[in-house]
Design a protein around this motif. Structure first.
Motif, PDB file in Angstrom:
ATOM      1  N   ARG A  99      48.893  29.862 -84.297  1.00 22.05           N
ATOM      2  CA  ARG A  99      49.638  29.110 -85.315  1.00 22.05           C
ATOM      3  C   ARG A  99      51.020  28.747 -84.786  1.00 22.05           C
ATOM      4  N   GLN A 100      51.666  27.858 -85.487  1.00 20.39           N
ATOM      5  CA  GLN A 100      52.991  27.411 -85.087  1.00 20.39           C
ATOM      6  C   GLN A 100      54.013  28.551 -85.174  1.00 20.39           C
ATOM      7  N   GLY A 101      55.018  28.497 -84.308  1.00 22.10           N
ATOM      8  CA  GLY A 101      56.064  29.510 -84.295  1.00 22.10           C
ATOM      9  C   GLY A 101      57.339  28.959 -83.706  1.00 22.10           C
ATOM     10  N   ASP A 102      58.299  29.836 -83.457  1.00 27.00           N
ATOM     11  CA  ASP A 102      59.591  29.433 -82.904  1.00 27.00           C
ATOM     12  C   ASP A 102      59.633  29.568 -81.387  1.00 27.00           C
ATOM     13  N   LEU A 103      58.896  30.558 -80.865  1.00 25.57           N
ATOM     14  CA  LEU A 103      58.915  30.855 -79.436  1.00 25.57           C
ATOM     15  C   LEU A 103      57.487  31.147 -78.975  1.00 25.57           C
ATOM     16  N   LEU A 104      57.084  30.493 -77.903  1.00 20.55           N
ATOM     17  CA  LEU A 104      55.763  30.732 -77.327  1.00 20.55           C
ATOM     18  C   LEU A 104      55.925  31.255 -75.907  1.00 20.55           C
ATOM     19  N   ILE A 105      55.317  32.421 -75.640  1.00 18.34           N
ATOM     20  CA  ILE A 105      55.307  32.992 -74.295  1.00 18.34           C
ATOM     21  C   ILE A 105      53.947  32.710 -73.680  1.00 18.34           C
ATOM     22  N   VAL A 106      53.924  32.072 -72.524  1.00 15.19           N
ATOM     23  CA  VAL A 106      52.665  31.842 -71.812  1.00 15.19           C
ATOM     24  C   VAL A 106      52.768  32.506 -70.446  1.00 15.19           C
ATOM     25  N   ASP A 107      51.674  33.132 -70.004  1.00 21.65           N
ATOM     26  CA  ASP A 107      51.734  33.732 -68.677  1.00 21.65           C
ATOM     27  C   ASP A 107      50.425  33.527 -67.913  1.00 21.65           C
ATOM     28  N   GLY A 108      50.489  33.757 -66.622  1.00 19.29           N
ATOM     29  CA  GLY A 108      49.317  33.605 -65.780  1.00 19.29           C
ATOM     30  C   GLY A 108      49.728  33.481 -64.328  1.00 19.29           C
ATOM     31  N   ILE A 109      48.851  33.905 -63.423  1.00 22.11           N
ATOM     32  CA  ILE A 109      49.206  33.855 -62.003  1.00 22.11           C
ATOM     33  C   ILE A 109      49.390  32.419 -61.512  1.00 22.11           C
ATOM     34  N   LEU A 110      48.682  31.465 -62.162  1.00 21.20           N
ATOM     35  CA  LEU A 110      48.722  30.067 -61.714  1.00 21.20           C
ATOM     36  C   LEU A 110      49.400  29.155 -62.740  1.00 21.20           C
ATOM     37  N   ILE A 111      50.194  29.738 -63.619  1.00 24.87           N
ATOM     38  CA  ILE A 111      50.777  28.977 -64.726  1.00 24.87           C
ATOM     39  C   ILE A 111      51.751  27.888 -64.252  1.00 24.87           C
ATOM     40  N   LEU A 112      52.314  28.056 -63.043  1.00 19.33           N
ATOM     41  CA  LEU A 112      53.278  27.074 -62.536  1.00 19.33           C
ATOM     42  C   LEU A 112      52.667  26.114 -61.512  1.00 19.33           C
ATOM     43  N   LEU A 113      51.345  26.144 -61.389  1.00 22.72           N
ATOM     44  CA  LEU A 113      50.691  25.373 -60.331  1.00 22.72           C
ATOM     45  C   LEU A 113      50.715  23.867 -60.580  1.00 22.72           C
ATOM     46  N   LYS A 114      50.514  23.455 -61.838  1.00 23.68           N
ATOM     47  CA  LYS A 114      50.372  22.037 -62.163  1.00 23.68           C
ATOM     48  C   LYS A 114      51.665  21.485 -62.752  1.00 23.68           C
ATOM     49  N   LYS A 115      52.146  20.375 -62.203  1.00 25.84           N
ATOM     50  CA  LYS A 115      53.391  19.788 -62.695  1.00 25.84           C
ATOM     51  C   LYS A 115      53.264  19.350 -64.149  1.00 25.84           C
ATOM     52  N   SER A 116      52.115  18.794 -64.510  1.00 28.97           N
ATOM     53  CA  SER A 116      51.926  18.315 -65.888  1.00 28.97           C
ATOM     54  C   SER A 116      52.094  19.448 -66.889  1.00 28.97           C
ATOM     55  N   ILE A 117      51.702  20.657 -66.495  1.00 25.25           N
ATOM     56  CA  ILE A 117      51.845  21.820 -67.369  1.00 25.25           C
ATOM     57  C   ILE A 117      53.255  22.402 -67.275  1.00 25.25           C
ATOM     58  N   ARG A 118      53.821  22.424 -66.071  1.00 26.60           N
ATOM     59  CA  ARG A 118      55.202  22.921 -65.917  1.00 26.60           C
ATOM     60  C   ARG A 118      56.174  22.150 -66.797  1.00 26.60           C
ATOM     61  N   ASP A 119      55.904  20.875 -67.003  1.00 23.12           N
ATOM     62  CA  ASP A 119      56.807  20.044 -67.802  1.00 23.12           C
ATOM     63  C   ASP A 119      56.899  20.493 -69.255  1.00 23.12           C
ATOM     64  N   PHE A 120      55.954  21.288 -69.712  1.00 20.51           N
ATOM     65  CA  PHE A 120      55.993  21.803 -71.083  1.00 20.51           C
ATOM     66  C   PHE A 120      57.034  22.912 -71.250  1.00 20.51           C
ATOM     67  N   PHE A 121      57.403  23.568 -70.156  1.00 24.28           N
ATOM     68  CA  PHE A 121      58.160  24.811 -70.249  1.00 24.28           C
ATOM     69  C   PHE A 121      59.672  24.573 -70.321  1.00 24.28           C
ATOM     70  N   ASP A 122      60.315  25.310 -71.218  1.00 23.73           N
ATOM     71  CA  ASP A 122      61.779  25.272 -71.314  1.00 23.73           C
ATOM     72  C   ASP A 122      62.411  26.251 -70.333  1.00 23.73           C
ATOM     73  N   LEU A 123      61.692  27.299 -70.006  1.00 21.71           N
ATOM     74  CA  LEU A 123      62.158  28.295 -69.038  1.00 21.71           C
ATOM     75  C   LEU A 123      60.944  28.852 -68.312  1.00 21.71           C
ATOM     76  N   SER A 124      61.008  28.906 -66.994  1.00 23.33           N
ATOM     77  CA  SER A 124      59.902  29.481 -66.217  1.00 23.33           C
ATOM     78  C   SER A 124      60.434  30.613 -65.338  1.00 23.33           C
ATOM     79  N   ILE A 125      59.699  31.710 -65.342  1.00 24.57           N
ATOM     80  CA  ILE A 125      60.098  32.931 -64.647  1.00 24.57           C
ATOM     81  C   ILE A 125      58.991  33.325 -63.669  1.00 24.57           C
TER      82      ILE A 125
END
Length: 204
Positions: A99-125
């Motif tokens: 459901r909708q919220g204020d903050l979404l945490i997404v994780d995964g070993i390959l979460i930063l692999l695709k630029k199209s997906i990286r563009d969604f992120f406000d902060l990447s660690i």
């Protein structure tokens, strides 16, 4: 809506950091989503065949579905997320409900692999932890939570996980906004997230 992505190799502490962030915000709605839930559906294969799949290779992940669902989520809609069984190596019939919220945490070993997906992120660690420590953590987790043997875990680590880490996971460190070692200061991460939530910081 703020989206924070957490990357790093297996056993680097992605879930631990995700939980720490979630526990830090009691007065807002925080959601969590793992890229691990988006492994492709291999239920047509036998268990022994599924056990041979290299789940650390990008081809095993349904990035298209992940992209489409995050896109829908950012449009203000709830999404029915896939559920994956790590014990059985297959996607289950039941769905998660994000459901909708204020903050979404997404994780995964390959979460930063695709630029199209990286563009969604406000902060990447990216969590940078040495391979021997990650293997040690992986052995403990997979024995306790997934019913694997130590030999099976070690074989998969050296034959699949480590080569894929070198080829795909480690290079994605270059796309992270923040790279953290094992002894990172969590308060610095919380300050960054606070700034995003308060609208005082814009991603370049």
């Amino acid at each position: 809506m703020v989206i924070v992505a957490i990357a790093g190799g297996t056993g680097s502490g992605k879930t631990t950091l995700s939980k720490k962030i979630i526990d830090s915000y009691k007065n807002i709605k925080v959601n969590y989503l793992s890229l691990d839930s988006y492994y492709k559906d291999y239920s047509n294969l036998s268990f022994s065949e599924r056990a041979k799949i290299n789940f650390d290779h990008p081809d095993s992940v349904d990035f298209d579905l992940f992209y489409q669902q995050i896109l829908e989520y950012l449009k203000g809609r709830s999404i029915k997320t896939p559920t994956y069984s790590y014990k059985r190596h297959k996607r289950l019939k039941k769905k998660g409900n994000l459901r909708q919220g204020d903050l979404l945490i997404v994780d995964g070993i390959l979460i930063l692999l695709k630029k199209s997906i990286r563009d969604f992120f406000d902060l990447s660690i990216f969590l940078k932890v040495n391979s021997s420590e990650r293997l040690k953590r992986r052995i403990i987790r997979d024995i306790n939570e997934r019913g694997r043997s130590k030999i099976e875990i070690s074989d998969r680590f050296y034959n699949m996980i480590k080569p894929m880490h070198k080829k795909y996971v480690k290079p994605s460190e270059n796309f992270a906004d923040v790279v953290l070692g094992e002894d990172y200061d969590y308060e610095l991460i919380k300050i960054k997230i606070d700034q995003l939530l308060n609208g005082n910081h814009q991603k370049n």
